[in-house]
Design an enzyme around this catalytic site. Structure first.
Site, PDB file in Angstrom:
ATOM      1  N   GLU A   1      -2.360   0.634  13.408  1.00 40.44           N
ATOM      2  CA  GLU A   1      -3.488   1.019  12.563  1.00 40.44           C
ATOM      3  C   GLU A   1      -4.823   0.748  13.243  1.00 40.44           C
ATOM      4  O   GLU A   1      -5.775   1.516  13.109  1.00 40.44           O
ATOM      5  CB  GLU A   1      -3.419   0.245  11.248  1.00 40.44           C
ATOM      6  CG  GLU A   1      -4.568   0.524  10.290  1.00 40.44           C
ATOM      7  CD  GLU A   1      -4.425  -0.231   8.994  1.00 40.44           C
ATOM      8  OE1 GLU A   1      -5.046   0.199   8.001  1.00 40.44           O
ATOM      9  OE2 GLU A   1      -3.701  -1.241   8.966  1.00 40.44           O
TER      10      GLU A   1
ATOM     11  N   GLU B   1       0.852  -1.192   0.000  1.00 34.17           N
ATOM     12  CA  GLU B   1       0.000   0.000   0.000  1.00 34.17           C
ATOM     13  C   GLU B   1       0.883   1.234   0.000  1.00 34.17           C
ATOM     14  O   GLU B   1       1.215   1.761  -1.043  1.00 34.17           O
ATOM     15  CB  GLU B   1      -0.946  -0.037   1.201  1.00 34.17           C
ATOM     16  CG  GLU B   1      -2.086   0.935   1.090  1.00 34.17           C
ATOM     17  CD  GLU B   1      -3.226   0.587   2.045  1.00 34.17           C
ATOM     18  OE1 GLU B   1      -4.129   1.416   2.161  1.00 34.17           O
ATOM     19  OE2 GLU B   1      -3.215  -0.492   2.656  1.00 34.17           O
TER      20      GLU B   1
END
Length: 934
Positions: A731, A458
């Site tokens: 996260e 990502e």
């Protein structure tokens, strides 16, 4: 000496005084021992190419002062000094600040993009070279270069700089940046060689998810550059990339990618390929590639190695693998020193965590994060990958020849080389570690652009993440030029979508036509933030059309109802109660969130218009914001004052964005505090609510509730990850589960700064250091001594100088200290006192402790649950009772209990065995006996 003027800082503050524009703004700081020192005038001296120029600035302006001289010309070199005047006279001239103009003149860019003629694989690394003559009397040699991909240039065998992954990532179809490098010292009269090593980087990477990732820009890298040779007699020559260059694709770089890593075969290295005299007859002519836009000079900090960490511990996994623990989750690469036979290969695998004693690679998804080095067999070999980076704390080493020596491997930390400006410390070691984790997550994810994470497939510039984290970033590092450069890209891509902003910038997910609240609002939040924190009015002015474009677009979608509703939204992303496979399914209505951000963006656009002198726009956007406020309150607030999404994020949005009217604010604050207590002072917010909830609590007087949230260690909480050994921000609140296993979801990162946005509250509220005017011209000193801490302090190396604010408890009092730099002042708000102003200097105040010790009442089975949770010792005793029976029972008790005022403690045992009741009564007897109460 009455005072001292520091060397001035030129706009962008790049390496060695690099100036990418013709009229750089200037900033300077003065240091004075005398209190209340104010600048009355300043003189600026420019020594440029042997000529001296002077300019005077009347008044106290010293931050982003307009360039008072003629425009700089390309390659201009000189120094700038400043001296300042105060009541006691003039300072001496400051030390000189170097100045080198790094931009090209109009029409000077001549280079062609070149690459391999017939690549044999997608994203094939390449080497390119050209020899040239240097005549006598060389005065200066400047290399300008860029790439569709990443590159390093070499002159006569030496790398031209220490930068990594140049030129970084921009939306290549709209904007390219070039490096400007002085290579004079690397050249000699006669024959010279310029070599370039090239790889795909971001340009050829595959983007997308669920097995659908594809290249977005192109499949092969290309590079463009031009070397300017300037001679003492006034003549000059250009050496440019064109069809005359030679290229090879069979060099030592076998593969190189962001996600997969780098494979390097030293046995294929031709050691003199970047030196004159090398036989390149076996190399081929280059192919000319599409040019793209004319590149502009870099305006953001360079990326380089900023720290080196040794191996902290060598581990052996259950499967017998050699694992290296560096003690810190970081972003960078490994550098190895190795001796072995030719053809042997060392394989380096990277991961952030261990699971069951092995590398935890599942969160990487399809990213291999693996580097490989094949030895040449000649002596000691030193190697580090050139064209990739990884997020890791642990590394697995396979294929090491002979006995492994941990001193033969180091981790090199890589990131945008920004100046550290902000610090925080307090009496709680875990809070200090949390703050350090925030710093490390920012360091790792500020690499050319603000990314979400550095390790998996990502690493994108998610707009929502930086919109949330911006205030924290602006305190921790001098991030103005970094974020200003990224906002240029945001605006360029926004122009293609009629005002909408993508989920990521660059928008490789092709999301620009799907506006999303909190993500697209980066277009309005960040320009205003840079003005507020750095005094960067020029960026605000440049981004104003982007601010208007976003706000007008969303106002259009809201229509006559003045609400943004019924559209795709990320909402309160990673709400801890959302399913692992659906992080957007939050407790707070996404339409409520979206419409709140519409109000915020309209408000900020109105403020920007007012600041920039667009009075008609300011009135229009203020009126629009009022219509949105009225619609929001009518749609989402009951007559009794309850928000329909009865969740922490809803109340925090209303309070912190200013949607709540004065009549509603107190009630919203009370309800927010009730919800926080009901949830056991655990986190109940996602990306949207997390930066706001503690601010909203303290601004409405619920300091103790905010403190309990901060100091909570049970999951979900900020300190839970610290108790699990985290060295960066996660996260998800439960990226790692209490049993040490990795969250089963497909989206789990251990290095994401967004949820670390609570640090802004630590800086501005707990320590009490914030801006009352742009650039901290006036400092806001407003500490909130929260219960549970004995002291807290923040330090900020700001535009006017170093600011310090702190407090400590002494008996029943709190001692507050503040140091305010010269040429600024402070607005001071202390608990129990009216606000007042002070001048520069060091100040101390003593106030009554606003959070005195509480009476210790008896706790019985009839005590309301709200009183139990508000009594930390009582709560600990109750939890210990459940845990003593069975930890699983204790875990279930903590998960299910709603800590409300109208239920007694006895109600929690109604479906549990009498064993629990007996254990609970025993613990309460011990607690009450220790307190001397019954």
């Amino acid at each position: 000496m009455p005072h001292v003027a520091d060397a001035p800082r030129l706009e962008y503050g790049l390496d060695g005084g690099a100036v990418p524009i013709a009229r750089p703004r200037l900033s300077w700081r003065s240091r004075a021992e005398e209190p209340d020192w104010q600048q009355s005038a300043a003189e600026i001296r420019l020594d440029l190419d042997g000529e001296e120029h002077l300019a005077r600035v009347d008044g106290d302006a010293s931050v982003f002062v307009a360039w008072p001289f003629a425009d700089l010309t390309p390659r201009a070199r000189g120094t700038v000094r400043v001296r300042t005047e105060g009541a006691s006279g003039w300072s001496d001239w400051s030390q000189p600040a170097p100045l080198i103009a790094t931009f090209l003149g109009s029409g000077e860019w001549q280079a062609h993009f070149i690459g391999l003629q017939e690549p044999s694989a997608e994203a094939q690394p390449a080497q390119l070279r050209r020899e040239f003559e240097v005549g006598s009397g060389l005065r200066r040699a400047t290399l300008y270069a860029t790439a569709h991909g990443v590159y390093q240039a070499f002159v006569n065998g030496s790398a031209v700089d220490d930068q990594h992954m140049k030129p970084g990532w921009t939306p290549y179809q709209y904007r390219l940046v070039h490096e400007t490098t002085d290579v004079t010292a690397l050249l000699e009269e006669g024959r010279n060689a310029l070599g370039i090593a090239l790889a795909g980087g971001w340009y050829t990477e595959h983007y997308g998810f669920q097995g659908q990732a594809r290249p977005f820009y192109g499949t092969q890298p290309a590079v463009a550059g031009q070397l300017l040779l300037e001679y003492a007699d006034g003549t000059h020559d250009w050496v440019v990339t064109d069809a005359s260059w030679r290229a090879a694709g069979d060099g030592p770089w076998l593969t190189a990618g962001l996600y997969r890593g780098e494979r390097f075969d030293a046995s294929r290295l031709q050691s003199a390929w970047d030196r004159p005299g090398f036989d390149d007859s076996a190399w081929r002519s280059v192919a000319l590639a599409d040019p793209g836009p004319v590149p502009s000079p870099r305006t953001s900090p360079s990326v380089r190695v900023t720290q080196v960490l040794p191996v902290r511990e060598v581990l052996t996994s259950p499967s017998g693998k050699v694992l290296l623990d560096f003690g810190q989750n970081l972003v960078g690469r490994l550098r190895i020193r190795v001796v072995g036979e030719a053809g042997s290969t060392v394989i380096l695998r990277h991961a952030e965590v261990l699971e069951n004693g092995e590398l935890g690679t599942r969160p990487l998804r399809v990213a291999a994060a693996t580097d490989a080095y094949t030895l040449s067999g000649v002596g000691e070999e030193v190697w580090a990958p050139s064209f990739t980076f990884h997020g890791f704390r642990y590394a697995q080493v396979d294929g090491w020849p002979g006995d492994f020596d941990p001193e033969a491997v180091v981790a090199e930390v890589i990131g945008s080389d920004m100046r550290r400006t902000g610090w925080f410390e307090c009496s709680d070691a875990m809070v200090n570690r949390l703050h350090e984790n925030v710093v490390w997550s920012m360091r790792g994810n500020f690499l050319y652009l603000p990314t979400d994470c550095p390790q998996r497939d990502e690493r994108l510039g998610w707009t929502g993440d930086i919109q949330i984290f911006g205030p924290t970033a602006a305190f921790l590092h001098d991030s103005d030029s970094f974020l200003s450069s990224w906002l240029v890209d945001l605006a360029l891509e926004q122009e293609q979508t009629g005002g909408s902003v993508g989920f990521t910038v660059p928008d490789v997910l092709d999301s620009g036509r799907i506006p999303t609240a909190a993500w697209g609002d980066a277009a309005t939040v960040l320009p205003w933030l840079l003005h507020e924190r750095f005094g960067d009015r020029a960026t605000l002015a440049r981004q104003y059309p982007s601010m208007k474009g976003w706000t007008d677009h969303i106002l259009g979608l809201a229509g006559e109802r003045h609400l943004w509703e019924g559209m795709y939204q990320w909402g309160d992303w990673v709400d801890p109660d959302a399913p692992a496979d659906d992080p957007a399914r939050a407790k707070t209505d996404p339409d409520l969130v979206a419409s709140a951000f519409l109000f915020l963006s309209a408000t900020l656009t109105a403020k920007a218009a007012g600041e920039l002198g667009f009075d008609a726009d300011a009135s229009r956007y203020r009126a629009a914001a009022e219509r949105v406020r009225d619609a929001w309150l009518a749609e989402f607030v009951t007559p009794a004052g309850r928000i329909l999404s009865d969740a922490q994020t809803a109340y925090a949005l209303a309070l912190e964005f200013g949607i709540a009217t004065p009549e509603l604010a107190a009630g919203f604050g009370r309800r927010l505090a009730e919800l926080v207590r009901r949830d056991g002072y655990r986190i109940s917010t996602g990306f949207v609510g997390t930066p706001l909830v503690t601010h909203a609590l303290t601004s409405t007087g619920h300091t103790a509730a905010a403190a309990r949230m901060l100091l909570q260690t049970e999951c979900p909480s900020w300190l839970y990850s610290v108790t699990m050994g985290a060295t960066t921000v996660w996260e998800r609140w439960d990226s790692m589960l209490p049993d040490g296993s990795i969250n089963p979801g497909e989206m789990t990162s251990f290095n994401h700064y967004a949820l670390g946005s609570v640090a802004d509250w630590l800086h501005r509220v707990v320590a009490g250091l914030g801006p009352a005017e742009p650039a901290y011209r006036t400092v806001r000193v407003a500490p909130v001594p929260i219960p549970g801490l004995e002291h807290a302090a923040a330090r900020f190396d700001g535009p006017y100088g170093e600011i310090r604010v702190g407090w400590r408890r002494e008996g029943g009092s709190v001692v507050v200290t503040a140091t305010i730099p010269a040429n600024s002042r402070a607005e001071v708000t202390l608990p129990g006192r009216d606000a007042f102003e002070v001048a520069s200097g060091t100040h101390t105040w003593t106030i009554d402790d606003p959070e005195p010790g509480r009476d210790t009442a008896a706790i019985t089975m009839d005590t309301p649950l709200s009183a139990v949770i508000d009594d930390p010792a009582a709560y600990a005793a109750v939890v210990a009772a459940f845990d003593s029976v069975d930890p699983a029972v204790g875990q279930d008790f903590r998960r299910r209990t709603r800590w409300v005022a109208n239920q007694p403690l006895a109600s929690t045992t109604r479906l549990v065995s009498t064993t629990v009741v007996s254990a609970l009564e025993t613990k309460l007897d011990e607690l009450n006996a220790g307190r001397g109460v019954r």
